[in-house]
Design a protein around this motif. Structure first.
Motif, PDB file in Angstrom:
ATOM      1  N   ALA A  60      38.055  14.234  83.056  1.00 25.99           N
ATOM      2  CA  ALA A  60      38.983  13.373  83.794  1.00 25.99           C
ATOM      3  C   ALA A  60      40.365  14.000  83.963  1.00 25.99           C
ATOM      4  O   ALA A  60      41.310  13.327  84.368  1.00 25.99           O
ATOM      5  CB  ALA A  60      39.103  12.026  83.079  1.00 25.99           C
ATOM      6  N   SER A  61      40.477  15.277  83.703  1.00 24.24           N
ATOM      7  CA  SER A  61      41.754  15.975  83.782  1.00 24.24           C
ATOM      8  C   SER A  61      42.364  15.897  85.180  1.00 24.24           C
ATOM      9  O   SER A  61      41.666  15.935  86.188  1.00 24.24           O
ATOM     10  CB  SER A  61      41.541  17.439  83.394  1.00 24.24           C
ATOM     11  N   ARG A  62      43.664  15.804  85.234  1.00 25.17           N
ATOM     12  CA  ARG A  62      44.399  15.784  86.501  1.00 25.17           C
ATOM     13  C   ARG A  62      44.500  17.180  87.098  1.00 25.17           C
ATOM     14  O   ARG A  62      44.691  17.341  88.296  1.00 25.17           O
ATOM     15  CB  ARG A  62      45.840  15.260  86.313  1.00 25.17           C
ATOM     16  N   GLU A  63      44.449  18.181  86.253  1.00 24.23           N
ATOM     17  CA  GLU A  63      44.639  19.571  86.690  1.00 24.23           C
ATOM     18  C   GLU A  63      43.386  20.362  86.327  1.00 24.23           C
ATOM     19  O   GLU A  63      43.185  20.710  85.177  1.00 24.23           O
ATOM     20  CB  GLU A  63      45.857  20.151  85.961  1.00 24.23           C
ATOM     21  N   ILE A  73      38.989  13.273  89.592  1.00 26.37           N
ATOM     22  CA  ILE A  73      38.653  11.840  89.668  1.00 26.37           C
ATOM     23  C   ILE A  73      39.926  11.050  89.986  1.00 26.37           C
ATOM     24  O   ILE A  73      40.996  11.339  89.449  1.00 26.37           O
ATOM     25  CB  ILE A  73      38.044  11.370  88.333  1.00 26.37           C
ATOM     26  N   GLU A  74      39.799  10.048  90.861  1.00 30.02           N
ATOM     27  CA  GLU A  74      40.953   9.238  91.250  1.00 30.02           C
ATOM     28  C   GLU A  74      41.599   8.592  90.015  1.00 30.02           C
ATOM     29  O   GLU A  74      40.891   8.152  89.108  1.00 30.02           O
ATOM     30  CB  GLU A  74      40.554   8.117  92.217  1.00 30.02           C
ATOM     31  N   PRO A  75      42.931   8.519  89.980  1.00 31.20           N
ATOM     32  CA  PRO A  75      43.633   7.986  88.810  1.00 31.20           C
ATOM     33  C   PRO A  75      43.177   6.589  88.374  1.00 31.20           C
ATOM     34  O   PRO A  75      43.024   6.335  87.184  1.00 31.20           O
ATOM     35  CB  PRO A  75      45.095   7.960  89.258  1.00 31.20           C
ATOM     36  N   GLN A  76      42.925   5.687  89.326  1.00 28.79           N
ATOM     37  CA  GLN A  76      42.555   4.323  88.947  1.00 28.79           C
ATOM     38  C   GLN A  76      41.222   4.255  88.208  1.00 28.79           C
ATOM     39  O   GLN A  76      40.982   3.341  87.430  1.00 28.79           O
ATOM     40  CB  GLN A  76      42.572   3.368  90.152  1.00 28.79           C
ATOM     41  N   LYS A  77      40.361   5.234  88.415  1.00 23.10           N
ATOM     42  CA  LYS A  77      39.058   5.243  87.737  1.00 23.10           C
ATOM     43  C   LYS A  77      39.160   5.696  86.281  1.00 23.10           C
ATOM     44  O   LYS A  77      38.210   5.548  85.520  1.00 23.10           O
ATOM     45  CB  LYS A  77      38.066   6.122  88.492  1.00 23.10           C
ATOM     46  N   ALA A  99      43.080  14.387  74.734  1.00 21.26           N
ATOM     47  CA  ALA A  99      42.337  13.889  75.900  1.00 21.26           C
ATOM     48  C   ALA A  99      43.267  13.070  76.788  1.00 21.26           C
ATOM     49  O   ALA A  99      43.243  13.201  78.016  1.00 21.26           O
ATOM     50  CB  ALA A  99      41.139  13.055  75.456  1.00 21.26           C
ATOM     51  N   ALA A 100      44.096  12.233  76.171  1.00 19.36           N
ATOM     52  CA  ALA A 100      45.062  11.433  76.942  1.00 19.36           C
ATOM     53  C   ALA A 100      46.038  12.338  77.685  1.00 19.36           C
ATOM     54  O   ALA A 100      46.384  12.081  78.846  1.00 19.36           O
ATOM     55  CB  ALA A 100      45.816  10.481  76.017  1.00 19.36           C
ATOM     56  N   ALA A 104      46.529  12.355  81.662  1.00 21.54           N
ATOM     57  CA  ALA A 104      47.816  11.857  82.161  1.00 21.54           C
ATOM     58  C   ALA A 104      48.778  12.967  82.580  1.00 21.54           C
ATOM     59  O   ALA A 104      49.882  12.673  83.055  1.00 21.54           O
ATOM     60  CB  ALA A 104      48.476  10.991  81.087  1.00 21.54           C
ATOM     61  N   ARG A 105      48.389  14.184  82.458  1.00 19.65           N
ATOM     62  CA  ARG A 105      49.252  15.323  82.771  1.00 19.65           C
ATOM     63  C   ARG A 105      49.810  15.232  84.194  1.00 19.65           C
ATOM     64  O   ARG A 105      49.099  14.890  85.138  1.00 19.65           O
ATOM     65  CB  ARG A 105      48.430  16.594  82.621  1.00 19.65           C
TER      66      ARG A 105
END
Length: 166
Positions: A60-63, A73-77, A99-100, A104-105
């Motif tokens: 689920a990483s942002r980067e 994956i889209e943030p809301q998911k 993991a958080a 959230a990065r």
């Protein structure tokens, strides 16, 4: 024949599969959501391996580490997974805290970044649990990973003599 060795081999094989699944960044987002939900369900049990926290954060990483941004994956998911992660005691479970951080990065991309209120709540919990300042900074502002954090995201130390290039 030795039961202890047999159990260790079984656990090692499972952890290797967890690492492999988390490393498949190029999967379609729908498949990654399924995989993350599977990990989240398993992480509700105390007996699940700590590697699964890292895997959930990586999926689920942002980067992305080596894939394109279209696989994020889209943030809301990510909300149910972040809820599970934030319920953990981050002083005892630093893998959940990391993991958080990965989820959230800050990327600087409005489409990929989590809402600021969510990120600030994570920063506050990181501060309260005395998590490394770099982790807090990664959630507050866009930063490049240092060598140690790159190794942690990658999941294993690189063989001697190899270096990751930016």
């Amino acid at each position: 024949r030795n039961l202890k060795i047999k159990t260790e081999i079984k656990n090692k094989a499972y952890e290797d599969m967890v690492r492999l699944a988390a490393s498949l960044e190029g999967l379609p987002t729908t498949t990654k959501v399924e995989l993350a939900n599977w990990f989240a369900k398993r992480l509700e049990k105390a007996s699940e391996t700590q590697t699964s926290w890292w895997a959930l954060g990586r999926i689920a990483s942002r980067e992305p580490f080596h894939s394109g941004v279209e696989t994020v994956i889209e943030p809301q998911k990510t909300e149910p997974w972040l809820d599970l992660i934030t319920r953990q005691d981050w002083k005892k479970n630093q893998n959940a805290a990391f993991a958080a951080v990965m989820i959230a990065r800050v990327t600087g991309d409005r489409v990929r970044d989590l809402p600021e209120t969510t990120r600030m709540a994570i920063v506050e919990k990181l501060r309260a649990t005395k998590a490394p300042e770099l982790w807090q900074a990664m959630v507050e502002q866009k930063l490049a990973l240092d060598d140690m954090e790159s190794k942690r995201v990658f999941g294993e130390a690189l063989p001697v003599g190899l270096k990751l290039l930016s």
